[in-house]
Design a protein around this motif. Structure first.
Motif, short mmCIF file in Angstrom:
data_model
loop_
_atom_site.label_atom_id
_atom_site.label_comp_id
_atom_site.label_asym_id
_atom_site.label_seq_id
_atom_site.Cartn_x
_atom_site.Cartn_y
_atom_site.Cartn_z
N LEU A 138 40.03 40.89 44.35
CA LEU A 138 40.01 39.53 44.91
C LEU A 138 38.66 39.23 45.55
CD1 LEU A 138 43.60 39.37 46.41
CD2 LEU A 138 42.71 38.01 44.51
N THR A 139 38.04 40.23 46.15
CA THR A 139 36.73 40.04 46.78
C THR A 139 35.64 39.84 45.73
OG1 THR A 139 37.39 41.37 48.67
CG2 THR A 139 35.02 41.08 48.32
N THR A 140 35.66 40.65 44.68
CA THR A 140 34.58 40.60 43.69
C THR A 140 34.78 39.55 42.60
OG1 THR A 140 35.60 42.38 42.42
CG2 THR A 140 33.91 43.01 44.01
N HIS A 141 36.04 39.24 42.25
CA HIS A 141 36.29 38.31 41.15
C HIS A 141 36.96 37.02 41.57
CE1 HIS A 141 34.94 41.23 38.22
NE2 HIS A 141 35.71 42.14 38.77
N GLY A 142 37.42 36.94 42.79
CA GLY A 142 37.97 35.71 43.36
C GLY A 142 38.95 34.96 42.50
N ALA A 143 38.57 33.75 42.11
CA ALA A 143 39.47 32.84 41.38
C ALA A 143 39.83 33.34 39.98
CB ALA A 143 38.82 31.46 41.28
N ALA A 144 39.15 34.34 39.47
CA ALA A 144 39.46 34.87 38.13
C ALA A 144 40.65 35.83 38.16
CB ALA A 144 38.25 35.57 37.55
N VAL A 145 41.20 36.10 39.35
CA VAL A 145 42.29 37.06 39.49
C VAL A 145 43.60 36.32 39.75
CG1 VAL A 145 43.20 38.98 40.85
CG2 VAL A 145 40.75 38.84 40.38
N LEU A 159 46.82 48.41 46.94
CA LEU A 159 46.37 47.35 47.85
C LEU A 159 44.84 47.33 47.97
CD1 LEU A 159 49.10 47.60 50.63
CD2 LEU A 159 48.74 45.73 49.02
N THR A 160 44.22 48.50 48.01
CA THR A 160 42.75 48.57 48.08
C THR A 160 42.13 47.99 46.81
OG1 THR A 160 42.86 50.51 49.50
CG2 THR A 160 40.79 50.14 48.33
N LEU A 161 42.69 48.36 45.67
CA LEU A 161 42.21 47.84 44.38
C LEU A 161 42.35 46.33 44.32
CD1 LEU A 161 41.22 48.34 41.45
CD2 LEU A 161 43.62 48.64 40.83
N LEU A 162 43.50 45.82 44.72
CA LEU A 162 43.75 44.38 44.72
C LEU A 162 42.77 43.66 45.64
CD1 LEU A 162 45.44 42.02 43.77
CD2 LEU A 162 47.09 42.55 45.57
N GLN A 163 42.55 44.19 46.83
CA GLN A 163 41.61 43.58 47.77
C GLN A 163 40.19 43.56 47.18
OE1 GLN A 163 41.22 45.63 51.52
NE2 GLN A 163 40.70 43.74 52.57
N ASP A 164 39.80 44.65 46.54
CA ASP A 164 38.47 44.72 45.92
C ASP A 164 38.34 43.71 44.78
OD1 ASP A 164 35.83 45.94 45.54
OD2 ASP A 164 36.70 46.72 43.67
#
Length: 150
Positions: A118-125, A111-116
């Motif tokens: 989504l925060t850093t790569h946004g729409a590319a994820v 969950l921490t990895l996923l949140q990071d």
């Protein structure tokens, strides 16, 4: 390097109620002794497996159906199989060349990895969650999720 013996593979095939013939035994031994855990039929053929590609695809599907190997849920042009059969997460980089990374981490770390990401790569994820049928047998879907028609 991993070492799985012929007798280990024959025993695994028998436990899965598959024939322990030479073709399936050799294929399972090849898969389990590979360093790279993600494979396609085309890659096996390129690496010198003498079995015709269509037959390789059939054997890989059978091994996956019987949970001796896994299948990576990705948008590749052909199925990608995983020599690690137990459920685990993957991080798939769809760049050139495609890279698939096994994630053997706790739910909290995932969950921490996923949140990071989504925060850093946004729409590319893109996030894909696969619920294995036998793990969800008879349980209702989480709130807000409905079945898609086949």
């Amino acid at each position: 390097m991993k070492t799985t013996t012929k007798s280990d593979c024959r025993a695994a095939l028998r436990r899965a109620r598959l024939p322990d013939d030479d073709t399936l035994t050799r294929l399972l031994m090849t898969l389990r002794n590979r360093e790279e855990t993600h494979i396609t039929a085309a890659t096996l053929a390129r690496e010198g497996d003498a079995t015709p590609k269509r037959e390789l695809e059939h054997h890989l599907q059978r091994l996956a159906r019987h949970r001796l190997i896994g299948r990576v849920p990705c948008a590749a042009t052909e199925p990608v199989y995983d020599t690690i059969p137990h459920p685990h997460s993957h991080l798939i980089y769809e760049c050139t060349p495609r890279q698939i990374v096994d994630l053997h981490v706790s739910r909290e770390t995932l969950l921490t990895l996923l949140q990071d990401l989504l925060t850093t790569h946004g729409a590319a994820v893109d996030v894909t969650i696969r619920i294995h049928a036998e793990a969800n047998d008879g349980l209702p879907l989480p709130a807000g999720i409905s079945m898609l028609p086949d």
